[in-house]
Design an enzyme around this catalytic site. Structure first.
Site, PDB file in Angstrom:
ATOM      1  N   LYS A 263       0.847  -1.205   0.000  1.00 27.14           N
ATOM      2  CA  LYS A 263       0.000   0.000   0.000  1.00 27.14           C
ATOM      3  C   LYS A 263       0.879   1.250   0.000  1.00 27.14           C
ATOM      4  O   LYS A 263       1.906   1.276   0.661  1.00 27.14           O
ATOM      5  CB  LYS A 263      -0.869   0.031   1.271  1.00 27.14           C
TER       6      LYS A 263
ATOM      7  N   ARG B 147     -10.637 -11.198   1.831  1.00 32.24           N
ATOM      8  CA  ARG B 147     -11.564 -12.179   1.250  1.00 32.24           C
ATOM      9  C   ARG B 147     -10.958 -13.583   1.233  1.00 32.24           C
ATOM     10  O   ARG B 147     -11.678 -14.573   1.281  1.00 32.24           O
ATOM     11  CB  ARG B 147     -11.990 -11.728  -0.153  1.00 32.24           C
TER      12      ARG B 147
HETATM   13  N1  BES Z   1      -8.134  -3.588   4.322  1.00 27.29           N
HETATM   14  C1  BES Z   1      -8.361  -3.148   3.002  1.00 27.29           C
HETATM   15  C2  BES Z   1      -9.650  -2.361   2.835  1.00 27.29           C
HETATM   16  C3  BES Z   1      -9.731  -1.053   3.575  1.00 27.29           C
HETATM   17  C4  BES Z   1      -9.446   0.128   2.941  1.00 27.29           C
HETATM   18  C5  BES Z   1     -10.169  -1.017   4.877  1.00 27.29           C
HETATM   19  C6  BES Z   1      -9.569   1.336   3.613  1.00 27.29           C
HETATM   20  C7  BES Z   1     -10.280   0.166   5.563  1.00 27.29           C
HETATM   21  C8  BES Z   1      -9.997   1.342   4.937  1.00 27.29           C
HETATM   22  C9  BES Z   1      -8.425  -4.341   2.054  1.00 27.29           C
HETATM   23  O1  BES Z   1      -7.689  -5.453   2.417  1.00 27.29           O
HETATM   24  C10 BES Z   1      -7.907  -3.879   0.739  1.00 27.29           C
HETATM   25  O2  BES Z   1      -6.796  -3.442   0.693  1.00 27.29           O
HETATM   26  N2  BES Z   1      -8.710  -3.977  -0.297  1.00 27.29           N
HETATM   27  C11 BES Z   1      -8.319  -3.555  -1.599  1.00 27.29           C
HETATM   28  C12 BES Z   1      -8.951  -4.494  -2.597  1.00 27.29           C
HETATM   29  C13 BES Z   1      -8.476  -4.299  -4.011  1.00 27.29           C
HETATM   30  C14 BES Z   1      -7.040  -4.704  -4.144  1.00 27.29           C
HETATM   31  C15 BES Z   1      -9.341  -5.139  -4.918  1.00 27.29           C
HETATM   32  C16 BES Z   1      -8.818  -2.134  -1.809  1.00 27.29           C
HETATM   33  O3  BES Z   1      -9.897  -1.800  -1.342  1.00 27.29           O
HETATM   34  O4  BES Z   1      -8.088  -1.359  -2.426  1.00 27.29           O
HETATM   35 ZN    ZN Z   2      -5.654  -5.338   1.763  1.00 25.85          ZN
END
Ligand code: BES
Ligand code: ZN
Ligand code: ZN
Length: 493
Positions: free
Chosen positions: A272, A346
């Site tokens: 990230k 997921r």
């Molecule tokens: N933990 C994150 C989602 C999240 C984002 C929670 C902001 C709280 C605040 C999750 O694991 C994630 O990173 N999801 C990705 C999915 C994508 C790669 C399809 C996302 O939302 O960018």
């Molecule tokens: Zn994630």
């Protein structure tokens, strides 16, 4: 927060008394002399009543020649559930900012009407619980020990004391479970690893629960390869924590609650960027909420059976971390191609859902900070939810209205299913069309693992941790979902 019922209508000197009023002055006449009543009325009509928002105002009065600090709370004329939470929140903040160890609260049976006074008072006090909270585990000298605040409840309705005292007992337990969850969510990832989370669960002394933990290499033995693999990169080893609450041994009916427990989500190999990584210690909010609910059921001795499945991992980068392109065989037997290691929630939930399904629950509810897309769609005041069963969806919406915890239903749109079909495995963990319907895609992926079990998925990515101050959750970890699901569970049978 502790309550103490006082069955009379006079207050001790110098106590700060909290009184809720709408535009009904009758209650004030009962408690104060004419002159005081005039003062109060002027203050109310001038300033407070012109507002649509709940408000509080502090004034000093004299009663029996002694000063009384009076905190007046007002509600909009057509107030809603959330207004009661907001007003209670202001009262909680007032106690906190004045560092009061005790405070008095006048039961509002007169102002709000006899019919709903227990419900209304409950909501007000739940709001107070939210407002008292602050995260001070890491302050060497906490400014105020909010957890020990005692609230004296003045009530004139003697015959209803049992109803009142059981409501107050319930609120005490609800609030303390919310505090456990909020503290866990706010705790940084160096202090809360999967292993520590399990220890916290064990130390809660849930005497009516059975706890089992499958960890590290044992996960592989059980075929929980998704949980194992997502956690493979960290020296803080992954685990599946299971908590069985059996409050009704005569029945085999049970509900399964699954909570995402990523103690830190760096994104993994798909790291990230700055701006998105800072709050990822909160990616275990689903797990913390599940644990809070387990504690609550245990303490209130609820006559239902609920099993909790909490997959715990740290999603890191590193030489042993999983990679984009890896194909993993899930517990269900379906193979998954990982196209993005940041869509890790997921994956671990998929295996946890399969374990839940094997134990044949009547309903599965999962809670997860699953998608950033959910925050984009609904912001931080409202969670997204999905259900494969209309009746179940209806119950969740009812509980949402009753508790003021906002949810909005999104569709499990079938035509998007093809977007998670992999070319070389059964499934892929992200959509082929990036940037479209991210929250729905996440839910559709989970849907692949619940078989025919009635199921609800709550995406709490926005609501679990609120950076901007929320009008009744306040700042940081909110504890969102505990009151919602407790109400849902309480309505079963
Ligand atoms: N933990 C994150 C989602 C999240 C984002 C929670 C902001 C709280 C605040 C999750 O694991 C994630 O990173 N999801 C990705 C999915 C994508 C790669 C399809 C996302 O939302 O960018
Ligand atoms: Zn994630
Ligand atoms: Zn995540």
């Amino acid at each position: 927060m502790k309550f103490n019922i006082i069955d009379k209508n006079s207050f001790a000197a110098c106590e700060a008394v909290f009184l809720t009023v709408i535009d009904n002055f009758e209650i004030i006449n009962k408690y104060f002399n004419k002159k005081d009543c005039e003062t109060i009325k002027t203050l109310l009509s001038d300033e407070l009543l012109s507002n649509d928002e709940p408000k509080i105002k502090e004034i000093i009065l004299t009663k029996n020649k002694r000063p009384i600090k009076l905190v007046l709370g007002t509600l909009p004329k057509l107030f809603e559930v959330q207004d009661l939470l907001k007003l209670g929140f202001l009262y909680g903040e007032y106690i906190k900012s004045n560092k009061m160890n005790t405070s008095s609260f006048v039961m509002i049976e007169d102002t709000l009407g006899k019919k709903n006074y227990t419900e209304f008072t409950k909501l007000l006090l739940e709001g107070t619980g939210y407002g008292l909270y602050s995260f001070n585990t890491y302050k060497s000298k906490p400014e105020f020990e909010y957890k020990n605040v005692q609230i004296n409840i003045y009530t004139r309705i003697k015959r209803d004391n049992e109803e009142i005292s059981s409501m107050l007992n319930e609120v005490e337990k609800i609030i303390s479970s919310i505090y456990v969850a909020r503290d866990l969510i706010n705790t940084p990832a160096n202090e809360l690893t999967p292993e520590i989370f399990c220890q916290v669960a064990q130390k809660l002394n849930l005497d009516k629960c059975t706890i089992t933990i499958i960890k590290d290499e044992d996960l592989k033995k059980e075929g929980l390869n998704l949980i194992y693999t997502v956690g493979a990169g960290s020296k803080n080893r992954p685990a599946l924590l299971k908590i069985y609450y059996k409050g009704n041994s005569k029945s085999n009916n049970h509900i399964a609650i699954v909570g995402k427990g990523v103690t830190f989500d760096s994104g993994g190999t798909n790291l990230k960027p700055t701006g998105h990584i800072e709050t990822m210690k909160t990616d275990m909010a689903g797990a913390a909420t599940a644990l809070g609910i387990a504690k609550l059921l245990n303490e209130l001795n609820k006559k239902i059976n609920v099993s909790f499945y909490i997959p715990l991992v740290e999603n890191t980068i590193g030489y042993s971390a999983y990679r984009p392109g890896d194909i993993i065989k899930s517990k269900s037997g379906k193979t998954v191609e990982v196209l993005n290691t940041d869509a890790e929630g997921r994956l671990i939930l998929a295996d946890a859902l399969s374990v839940a399904v094997e134990e044949k629950p009547d309903t599965i509810i999962d809670l997860a900070t699953l998608t950033g897309a959910c925050v984009v769609a609904l912001g931080s005041h409202c969670a997204a939810f999905f259900a494969n069963d209309d009746e179940l969806a209806e119950s969740i919406m009812e509980s949402s209205e009753y508790t003021g915890e906002d949810v909005w239903m999104l569709p499990l749109y079938k035509d998007y299913k093809k977007r998670i079909k992999s070319k070389i495995a059964d499934l892929q963990n992200i959509s082929t069309r990036k940037g479209e319907a991210g929250t729905i895609i996440g839910a559709l992926f989970l849907n692949e693992f619940v078989e025919n079990t009635p199921w609800v998925h709550l995406d709490i990515a926005g609501t679990a941790f609120i950076e901007e101050k929320h009008p009744f959750y306040g700042e940081g970890a909110s504890g969102f979902g505990i009151r919602l699901l407790y109400d849902f569970l309480d309505n079963i049978n």
